[in-house]
Design a protein around this motif. Structure first.
Motif, PDB file in Angstrom:
ATOM      1  N   UNK A  20       0.852  -1.004   0.011  1.00  0.00           N
ATOM      2  CA  UNK A  20       0.061  -0.486  -0.528  1.00  0.00           C
ATOM      3  C   UNK A  20       1.235   0.850  -0.491  1.00  0.00           C
ATOM      4  N   UNK A  21       1.968   1.089   0.771  1.00  0.00           N
ATOM      5  CA  UNK A  21       2.991   2.310   0.751  1.00  0.00           C
ATOM      6  C   UNK A  21       3.612   2.633  -0.623  1.00  0.00           C
ATOM      7  N   UNK A  22       4.318   1.380  -1.512  1.00  0.00           N
ATOM      8  CA  UNK A  22       4.948   1.633  -2.344  1.00  0.00           C
ATOM      9  C   UNK A  22       3.386   2.482  -3.593  1.00  0.00           C
ATOM     10  N   UNK A  23       2.076   1.808  -3.423  1.00  0.00           N
ATOM     11  CA  UNK A  23       1.764   2.172  -4.067  1.00  0.00           C
ATOM     12  C   UNK A  23       0.930   3.882  -3.899  1.00  0.00           C
ATOM     13  N   UNK A  24       1.035   4.012  -2.624  1.00  0.00           N
ATOM     14  CA  UNK A  24       1.340   5.459  -2.164  1.00  0.00           C
ATOM     15  C   UNK A  24       2.038   6.858  -3.277  1.00  0.00           C
ATOM     16  N   UNK A  25       3.274   5.939  -3.080  1.00  0.00           N
ATOM     17  CA  UNK A  25       4.401   7.054  -3.714  1.00  0.00           C
ATOM     18  C   UNK A  25       4.840   6.607  -5.245  1.00  0.00           C
ATOM     19  N   UNK A  26       4.229   5.907  -5.560  1.00  0.00           N
ATOM     20  CA  UNK A  26       3.838   5.376  -7.036  1.00  0.00           C
ATOM     21  C   UNK A  26       2.792   6.478  -7.798  1.00  0.00           C
ATOM     22  N   UNK A  27       2.024   6.510  -6.720  1.00  0.00           N
ATOM     23  CA  UNK A  27       0.633   7.593  -7.082  1.00  0.00           C
ATOM     24  C   UNK A  27       0.762   8.575  -6.746  1.00  0.00           C
ATOM     25  N   UNK A  28       1.733   8.998  -6.273  1.00  0.00           N
ATOM     26  CA  UNK A  28       2.315  10.566  -5.903  1.00  0.00           C
ATOM     27  C   UNK A  28       3.100  10.699  -6.821  1.00  0.00           C
ATOM     28  N   UNK A  29       3.605  10.580  -7.843  1.00  0.00           N
ATOM     29  CA  UNK A  29       4.957  10.920  -8.530  1.00  0.00           C
ATOM     30  C   UNK A  29       3.894  10.130  -9.972  1.00  0.00           C
ATOM     31  N   UNK A  30       3.214   9.916 -10.139  1.00  0.00           N
ATOM     32  CA  UNK A  30       2.426   9.175 -11.342  1.00  0.00           C
ATOM     33  C   UNK A  30       0.834   9.321 -10.902  1.00  0.00           C
ATOM     34  N   UNK A  31       0.302  10.548 -11.038  1.00  0.00           N
ATOM     35  CA  UNK A  31      -1.168  11.047 -10.843  1.00  0.00           C
ATOM     36  C   UNK A  31      -1.761  10.523 -11.462  1.00  0.00           C
ATOM     37  N   UNK A  32      -1.661   9.877 -12.681  1.00  0.00           N
ATOM     38  CA  UNK A  32      -2.499   9.242 -13.887  1.00  0.00           C
ATOM     39  C   UNK A  32      -2.784   8.366 -13.713  1.00  0.00           C
ATOM     40  N   UNK A  33      -2.427   7.242 -11.955  1.00  0.00           N
ATOM     41  CA  UNK A  33      -2.840   5.835 -11.663  1.00  0.00           C
ATOM     42  C   UNK A  33      -3.953   5.967 -11.741  1.00  0.00           C
ATOM     43  N   UNK A  34      -4.788   7.482 -11.284  1.00  0.00           N
ATOM     44  CA  UNK A  34      -6.208   7.428 -11.190  1.00  0.00           C
ATOM     45  C   UNK A  34      -7.226   7.297 -11.677  1.00  0.00           C
ATOM     46  N   UNK A  35      -6.305   7.279 -12.652  1.00  0.00           N
ATOM     47  CA  UNK A  35      -7.997   7.161 -14.456  1.00  0.00           C
ATOM     48  C   UNK A  35      -8.009   5.582 -14.140  1.00  0.00           C
ATOM     49  N   UNK A  36      -6.925   4.557 -14.128  1.00  0.00           N
ATOM     50  CA  UNK A  36      -7.602   3.371 -14.320  1.00  0.00           C
ATOM     51  C   UNK A  36      -8.185   2.831 -12.839  1.00  0.00           C
ATOM     52  N   UNK A  37      -8.525   1.566 -13.789  1.00  0.00           N
ATOM     53  CA  UNK A  37      -9.917   0.961 -13.056  1.00  0.00           C
ATOM     54  C   UNK A  37      -8.967   0.903 -11.614  1.00  0.00           C
ATOM     55  N   UNK A  38      -9.504   0.106 -10.410  1.00  0.00           N
ATOM     56  CA  UNK A  38      -8.939  -0.098  -8.975  1.00  0.00           C
ATOM     57  C   UNK A  38      -7.819  -0.927  -9.445  1.00  0.00           C
ATOM     58  N   UNK A  39      -8.975  -2.217  -9.702  1.00  0.00           N
ATOM     59  CA  UNK A  39      -8.595  -3.907  -9.759  1.00  0.00           C
ATOM     60  C   UNK A  39      -6.653  -3.399 -10.417  1.00  0.00           C
ATOM     61  N   UNK A  40      -6.817  -2.499 -11.769  1.00  0.00           N
ATOM     62  CA  UNK A  40      -5.635  -2.024 -12.346  1.00  0.00           C
ATOM     63  C   UNK A  40      -5.003  -1.557 -11.641  1.00  0.00           C
ATOM     64  N   UNK A  41      -4.655  -1.073 -10.994  1.00  0.00           N
ATOM     65  CA  UNK A  41      -3.875  -0.240 -10.170  1.00  0.00           C
ATOM     66  C   UNK A  41      -2.573  -1.157  -9.671  1.00  0.00           C
ATOM     67  N   UNK A  42      -3.223  -2.009  -8.884  1.00  0.00           N
ATOM     68  CA  UNK A  42      -2.123  -2.720  -8.149  1.00  0.00           C
ATOM     69  C   UNK A  42      -0.932  -3.988  -9.238  1.00  0.00           C
ATOM     70  N   UNK A  43      -1.458  -4.090 -10.521  1.00  0.00           N
ATOM     71  CA  UNK A  43      -1.205  -4.601 -11.446  1.00  0.00           C
ATOM     72  C   UNK A  43      -0.104  -3.441 -12.120  1.00  0.00           C
ATOM     73  N   UNK A  44      -0.485  -2.459 -12.051  1.00  0.00           N
ATOM     74  CA  UNK A  44       0.362  -1.222 -13.043  1.00  0.00           C
ATOM     75  C   UNK A  44       1.269  -1.164 -12.156  1.00  0.00           C
ATOM     76  N   UNK A  45       1.523  -1.219 -10.578  1.00  0.00           N
ATOM     77  CA  UNK A  45       2.466  -0.866  -9.774  1.00  0.00           C
ATOM     78  C   UNK A  45       2.988  -2.087  -9.252  1.00  0.00           C
ATOM     79  N   UNK A  46       2.686  -2.904  -9.330  1.00  0.00           N
ATOM     80  CA  UNK A  46       3.412  -4.113  -9.289  1.00  0.00           C
ATOM     81  C   UNK A  46       4.461  -4.196 -10.305  1.00  0.00           C
ATOM     82  N   UNK A  47       4.131  -4.109 -11.845  1.00  0.00           N
ATOM     83  CA  UNK A  47       5.018  -4.495 -12.976  1.00  0.00           C
ATOM     84  C   UNK A  47       6.236  -3.179 -13.195  1.00  0.00           C
TER      85      UNK A  47
END
Length: 156
Positions: free
Chosen positions: A68-95
Motif C-alpha cells: 500500500x505504501x509503494x502504491x502511495x509513493x507511485x501514485x504521488x509521482x504518477x497521478x494518472x494512476x487514478x484513471x485506471x480501474x482500481x483493480x488495475x492499479x495494483x497490477x500497474x504498480x507491481x509491473x
C-alpha cells in the motif's frame, strides 16, 4: 546536472568544442536521421546507475513489506494512476516495480520505460469513459473495407 546540446556534426568536425563541455555537463548530440545520443563521463554515468539501483531496490523492498505504501509513493509521482480501474492499479504498480528492479540490476531500462508509457496510455484511455467503452467492443464489421495485401496478390 546540466546538459549541453550540439549537432552530431560538431563532434565529427570540431571535437575540441564538444569534449570540454563534458567537464561540467552531459552532452546531447542531435542527429537528423536517427535517435539523439548522450555523452557523459563514466564517473557520472556510474553514479547515476548506482543511485538508480539503490532507489529501485529500496522501493522494491518497501513494496514487498508494505504494498500500500509503494502504491502511495507511485501514485504521488504518477497521478494518472487514478484513471485506471482500481483493480488495475495494483497490477500497474507491481509491473512497474518489477521492471524498475530488473532494469536497475541489468542496466536495461527500456522495458521499464516502455511499460511506463504503455500504462500511461492505458490510463489516458480510461480517462475518457466513452473511448474506453468503444475500445472494449463489441466491434462490428459492417463498415469495414477489404484492403489489398501490400506488395502483391497473395502469399502463394
Amino acid at each position: 546536472m546540466t546538459t549541453r546540446t550540439f549537432p552530431f556534426s560538431t563532434l565529427i568536425n570540431k571535437q575540441t568544442s564538444v569534449f570540454p563541455a563534458l567537464d561540467d555537463a552531459d552532452v546531447i548530440l542531435e542527429r537528423r536521421d536517427a535517435e539523439n545520443l548522450v555523452l557523459m563521463r563514466s564517473e557520472r554515468f556510474q553514479a547515476m546507475a548506482d543511485g538508480l539501483s539503490l532507489a529501485a531496490k529500496s522501493l522494491a523492498l518497501i513494496a514487498r513489506t508494505n504494498r500500500r505504501l509503494a502504491e502511495e509513493v507511485f501514485a504521488e509521482e504518477l497521478p494518472w494512476l487514478v484513471w485506471l480501474p482500481v483493480e488495475a492499479r495494483f497490477e500497474c504498480v507491481s509491473e512497474l516495480l518489477d521492471h524498475l528492479l530488473a532494469g536497475a540490476e541489468t542496466g536495461l531500462l527500456l522495458p521499464f520505460a516502455r511499460a511506463l508509457r504503455e500504462w500511461k496510455s492505458t490510463a489516458e484511455v480510461y480517462s475518457d469513459p466513452e473511448l474506453a467503452r468503444r475500445l472494449r467492443g463489441p466491434f462490428t464489421t459492417e463498415d469495414a473495407t477489404d484492403v489489398p495485401r501490400p506488395g502483391g496478390a497473395g502469399l502463394g
